[in-house]
Design an enzyme around this catalytic site. Structure first.
Site, mmCIF file in Angstrom:
data_model
loop_
_atom_site.group_PDB
_atom_site.id
_atom_site.type_symbol
_atom_site.label_atom_id
_atom_site.label_comp_id
_atom_site.label_asym_id
_atom_site.label_seq_id
_atom_site.Cartn_x
_atom_site.Cartn_y
_atom_site.Cartn_z
ATOM 1 N N LYS A 63 0.838 -1.223 0.000
ATOM 2 C CA LYS A 63 0.000 0.000 0.000
ATOM 3 C C LYS A 63 0.867 1.265 0.000
ATOM 4 O O LYS A 63 0.767 2.116 0.890
ATOM 5 C CB LYS A 63 -0.950 -0.007 1.197
ATOM 6 C CG LYS A 63 -1.985 -1.126 1.149
ATOM 7 C CD LYS A 63 -3.092 -0.925 2.159
ATOM 8 C CE LYS A 63 -4.120 -2.027 2.121
ATOM 9 N NZ LYS A 63 -3.633 -3.324 2.635
ATOM 10 N N LEU A 64 1.702 1.388 -1.014
ATOM 11 C CA LEU A 64 2.614 2.534 -1.086
ATOM 12 C C LEU A 64 1.834 3.831 -1.264
ATOM 13 O O LEU A 64 0.836 3.875 -1.989
ATOM 14 C CB LEU A 64 3.593 2.340 -2.256
ATOM 15 C CG LEU A 64 4.443 1.064 -2.194
ATOM 16 C CD1 LEU A 64 5.247 0.894 -3.478
ATOM 17 C CD2 LEU A 64 5.364 1.087 -0.982
ATOM 18 N N ARG A 176 -16.346 -12.075 4.238
ATOM 19 C CA ARG A 176 -16.802 -12.789 5.432
ATOM 20 C C ARG A 176 -17.898 -13.765 5.013
ATOM 21 O O ARG A 176 -18.689 -13.473 4.125
ATOM 22 C CB ARG A 176 -17.365 -11.806 6.474
ATOM 23 C CG ARG A 176 -16.297 -10.866 7.070
ATOM 24 C CD ARG A 176 -15.290 -11.626 7.916
ATOM 25 N NE ARG A 176 -14.258 -10.805 8.536
ATOM 26 C CZ ARG A 176 -13.096 -10.474 7.978
ATOM 27 N NH1 ARG A 176 -12.809 -10.879 6.750
ATOM 28 N NH2 ARG A 176 -12.210 -9.769 8.642
HETATM 29 O O1 C5P Z 1 -8.389 -10.975 7.813
HETATM 30 P P1 C5P Z 1 -9.029 -10.326 6.653
HETATM 31 O O2 C5P Z 1 -9.688 -11.301 5.696
HETATM 32 O O3 C5P Z 1 -9.934 -9.184 7.021
HETATM 33 O O4 C5P Z 1 -7.794 -9.717 5.853
HETATM 34 C C1 C5P Z 1 -7.907 -8.788 4.862
HETATM 35 C C2 C5P Z 1 -6.539 -8.489 4.291
HETATM 36 O O5 C5P Z 1 -6.728 -7.605 3.209
HETATM 37 C C3 C5P Z 1 -5.558 -7.804 5.231
HETATM 38 O O6 C5P Z 1 -4.283 -8.360 4.931
HETATM 39 C C4 C5P Z 1 -5.595 -6.349 4.843
HETATM 40 O O7 C5P Z 1 -4.353 -5.722 4.990
HETATM 41 C C5 C5P Z 1 -5.954 -6.445 3.369
HETATM 42 N N1 C5P Z 1 -6.676 -5.311 2.805
HETATM 43 C C6 C5P Z 1 -7.854 -4.851 3.320
HETATM 44 N N2 C5P Z 1 -8.476 -3.756 2.775
HETATM 45 C C7 C5P Z 1 -7.970 -3.154 1.721
HETATM 46 C C8 C5P Z 1 -6.777 -3.639 1.171
HETATM 47 C C9 C5P Z 1 -6.157 -4.737 1.738
HETATM 48 O O8 C5P Z 1 -8.373 -5.426 4.275
HETATM 49 N N3 C5P Z 1 -8.584 -2.134 1.163
#
Ligand code: C5P
Length: 228
Positions: A63-64, A176
């Site tokens: 996420k730069l 989810r």
């Molecule tokens: O545990 P969970 O399924 O919520 O993980 C989501 C992953 O997606 C994490 O690694 C988080 O950093 C990443 N992510 C996010 N939302 C974004 C981009 C990336 O949750 N917009």
């Protein structure tokens, strides 16, 4: 067939990261290495994940977000790790996005729109705009700048699909199954709804990292995609 999943390898040790990567190697499309792992294990960690999961692509979720020259330098710094996908924040602006794309022509630069952990009231603290409007604008700007992928919430997949070219990959966190708590994720939906709306890759972390049987969890997710 591999599941259209990027496994978020957010775990407290490299040993746990490589163990999960190795277990799911042939079952999923990508292994996502994010800030928790990368800032701890660095390039060596990426190489170990590659060794543990040779059949999966590497998704470097850094996420730069900085001025164009700094982001371009950062992209060049990680190019040797040959990630398939590398994230930048879309809100870094068009020049930053273009700089990232030019610095890593062989990498799919994925622009993160509005984090799935944010709600409309969160956004209201710094802009009067609606989340959907911001997401659509950022997605369009990012693909115009040459980004090959967009990261968006499952609640905005249809919207993003309608504003970006068809070949753009939509990568979707905030997944989810419904019953479990959403934790810090707020704009969530099920795997089926995300895929039906046009998602290409589902980013899944805790559902897998907290499971005693992540392989079974992948199967459950795949089964849920078949249901009506
Ligand atoms: O545990 P969970 O399924 O919520 O993980 C989501 C992953 O997606 C994490 O690694 C988080 O950093 C990443 N992510 C996010 N939302 C974004 C981009 C990336 O949750 N917009």
């Amino acid at each position: 067939m591999k599941a259209p999943i990027a496994v978020a390898l957010d775990l407290p040790t490299l040993a746990e990261v490589t163990a999960l990567a190795s277990k799911l190697n042939h079952l999923v499309e990508m292994m996502k290495i994010g800030l928790q792992s990368y800032l701890r294990d660095g390039a060596a960690g990426v190489f170990q994940v590659k060794e543990a999961a040779p059949d999966a692509d590497i998704f470097l979720d850094l996420k730069l977000h900085d001025i164009p020259q700094t982001v371009a330098g950062a992209v060049k710094s990680v190019a040797a790790l040959s990630p398939k996908v590398l994230t930048v924040h879309a809100s870094g602006g068009e020049a930053m996005l273009s700089a990232a794309v030019s610095a890593g022509p062989q990498i799919e630069i994925a622009a993160v729109t509005i984090l799935t952990s944010l709600t409309q009231p969160d956004l209201a603290t710094f802009t009067p705009w609606q989340i959907e409007d911001v997401v659509a604008k950022l997605a369009k700007q990012s693909t115009d700048a040459g980004c090959k992928a967009i990261v968006c919430s499952p609640q905005e997949v249809k919207l993003v699909r309608s504003v970006v070219p068809g070949e753009i990959k939509l990568i979707v966190p905030g997944i989810r199954l419904g019953a479990e708590p959403a934790d810090d994720q707020k704009r969530v939906a099920t795997p089926k709804s995300a895929i039906d709306d046009g998602a290409d890759i589902l980013v899944i972390g805790r559902l897998l990292t907290s499971s005693l049987d992540p392989k079974l969890e992948i199967q459950r997710i795949l089964n849920s995609l078949d249901g009506s």
